[in-house]
Design a protein around this motif. Structure first.
Motif, PDB file in Angstrom:
ATOM      1  N   TYR A 113       0.807  -1.134   0.029  1.00 47.20           N
ATOM      2  CA  TYR A 113      -0.022  -0.053  -0.031  1.00 47.20           C
ATOM      3  C   TYR A 113       0.947   1.344   0.069  1.00 47.20           C
ATOM      4  O   TYR A 113       1.703   1.446   0.838  1.00 47.20           O
ATOM      5  N   ASP A 114       0.476   2.056  -1.046  1.00 47.71           N
ATOM      6  CA  ASP A 114       1.289   3.405  -1.202  1.00 47.71           C
ATOM      7  C   ASP A 114       0.855   4.423  -0.203  1.00 47.71           C
ATOM      8  O   ASP A 114       1.610   5.359   0.232  1.00 47.71           O
ATOM      9  N   TYR A 115      -0.061   4.466   0.292  1.00 49.82           N
ATOM     10  CA  TYR A 115      -0.871   5.656   0.739  1.00 49.82           C
ATOM     11  C   TYR A 115      -1.565   5.162   2.137  1.00 49.82           C
ATOM     12  O   TYR A 115      -2.361   4.127   2.209  1.00 49.82           O
ATOM     13  N   TRP A 116      -1.468   5.991   3.418  1.00 50.41           N
ATOM     14  CA  TRP A 116      -2.023   5.413   4.543  1.00 50.41           C
ATOM     15  C   TRP A 116      -2.954   6.732   5.217  1.00 50.41           C
ATOM     16  O   TRP A 116      -2.407   7.645   5.012  1.00 50.41           O
ATOM     17  N   GLY A 117      -3.903   6.291   5.793  1.00 50.00           N
ATOM     18  CA  GLY A 117      -4.570   7.371   6.591  1.00 50.00           C
ATOM     19  C   GLY A 117      -4.121   7.360   8.057  1.00 50.00           C
ATOM     20  O   GLY A 117      -3.013   6.627   8.266  1.00 50.00           O
ATOM     21  N   GLN A 118      -4.623   8.040   8.971  1.00 53.08           N
ATOM     22  CA  GLN A 118      -4.030   8.359  10.113  1.00 53.08           C
ATOM     23  C   GLN A 118      -4.376   7.346  11.274  1.00 53.08           C
ATOM     24  O   GLN A 118      -3.919   7.379  12.177  1.00 53.08           O
ATOM     25  N   GLY A 119      -5.577   6.716  10.909  1.00 52.37           N
ATOM     26  CA  GLY A 119      -5.766   5.680  11.980  1.00 52.37           C
ATOM     27  C   GLY A 119      -6.789   6.095  12.798  1.00 52.37           C
ATOM     28  O   GLY A 119      -7.009   7.328  13.271  1.00 52.37           O
ATOM     29  N   THR A 120      -7.827   5.234  13.255  1.00 46.04           N
ATOM     30  CA  THR A 120      -8.893   5.328  14.505  1.00 46.04           C
ATOM     31  C   THR A 120      -8.785   4.205  15.348  1.00 46.04           C
ATOM     32  O   THR A 120      -8.646   3.214  15.132  1.00 46.04           O
ATOM     33  N   LEU A 121      -9.070   4.858  16.691  1.00 50.00           N
ATOM     34  CA  LEU A 121      -8.775   3.920  17.756  1.00 50.00           C
ATOM     35  C   LEU A 121     -10.077   3.148  17.817  1.00 50.00           C
ATOM     36  O   LEU A 121     -11.283   3.859  18.203  1.00 50.00           O
ATOM     37  N   VAL A 122     -10.099   1.801  18.177  1.00 49.40           N
ATOM     38  CA  VAL A 122     -11.481   1.136  18.528  1.00 49.40           C
ATOM     39  C   VAL A 122     -10.876   0.291  19.872  1.00 49.40           C
ATOM     40  O   VAL A 122      -9.793  -0.331  19.860  1.00 49.40           O
ATOM     41  N   THR A 123     -11.879   0.574  20.884  1.00 47.17           N
ATOM     42  CA  THR A 123     -11.604   0.122  22.149  1.00 47.17           C
ATOM     43  C   THR A 123     -12.658  -0.843  22.560  1.00 47.17           C
ATOM     44  O   THR A 123     -13.995  -0.395  22.307  1.00 47.17           O
ATOM     45  N   VAL A 124     -12.486  -2.239  22.706  1.00 47.66           N
ATOM     46  CA  VAL A 124     -13.782  -2.970  23.063  1.00 47.66           C
ATOM     47  C   VAL A 124     -13.453  -3.387  24.463  1.00 47.66           C
ATOM     48  O   VAL A 124     -12.430  -3.941  24.833  1.00 47.66           O
ATOM     49  N   SER A 125     -14.388  -3.051  25.433  1.00 47.65           N
ATOM     50  CA  SER A 125     -14.318  -3.359  26.616  1.00 47.65           C
ATOM     51  C   SER A 125     -15.038  -4.995  27.028  1.00 47.65           C
ATOM     52  O   SER A 125     -16.110  -5.162  26.251  1.00 47.65           O
ATOM     53  N   SER A 126     -14.567  -5.381  27.912  1.00 52.05           N
ATOM     54  CA  SER A 126     -15.187  -6.859  28.337  1.00 52.05           C
ATOM     55  C   SER A 126     -16.348  -6.787  29.221  1.00 52.05           C
ATOM     56  O   SER A 126     -16.586  -5.801  29.664  1.00 52.05           O
TER      57      SER A 126
END
Length: 126
Positions: A113-126
């Protein structure tokens, strides 16, 4: 090509979440788009990908049956629908675009992959 990932957040185990990746800067039809994730202390790993045509889609073994990737050409956006989320899905999720190689082992390899976004955080609590 610019990619903007969004839609992350804090959810409980078993919940669903849809991530979005807005693509700009090149014709949307030219971009093969993949989603990767990276948990703290771990390497970036492949989640799912969709070809520029919207035809072939690819999934990691952990994603099959729970996660669906799709694209909306009118909105220049790729979606990652995640169901039955588990605490081990907790990670920063990145979308990325490849304008050239795609398919087979290329699909699951970050260096494709040549291009990347900045990312988004996913947090899953138990």
């Amino acid at each position: 090509v610019q990619l903007q990932a969004s839609g992350g957040g804090l959810v409980q185990a078993g919940d669903s979440l849809t991530l979005s990746c807005a693509v700009s800067g090149r014709p949307f039809s030219s971009a093969n788009v993949g989603w990767f994730r990276q948990a703290p202390g771990k390497e970036r790993e492949f989640v799912a990908a969709i070809s520029r045509s919207g035809g072939p889609t690819y999934y990691s073994d952990s994603a099959k049956g729970r996660i669906a990737i799709s694209k909306d050409n009118a909105r220049n956006t790729v979606f990652l629908q995640m169901n039955s989320l588990k605490p081990e899905d907790t990670a920063v999720y990145f979308c990325a675009a490849s304008l050239t190689f795609f398919g087979g082992s290329y699909t699951r390899t970050p260096s494709t992959y040549d291009y990347w976004g900045q990312g988004t955080l996913v947090t899953v609590s138990s």
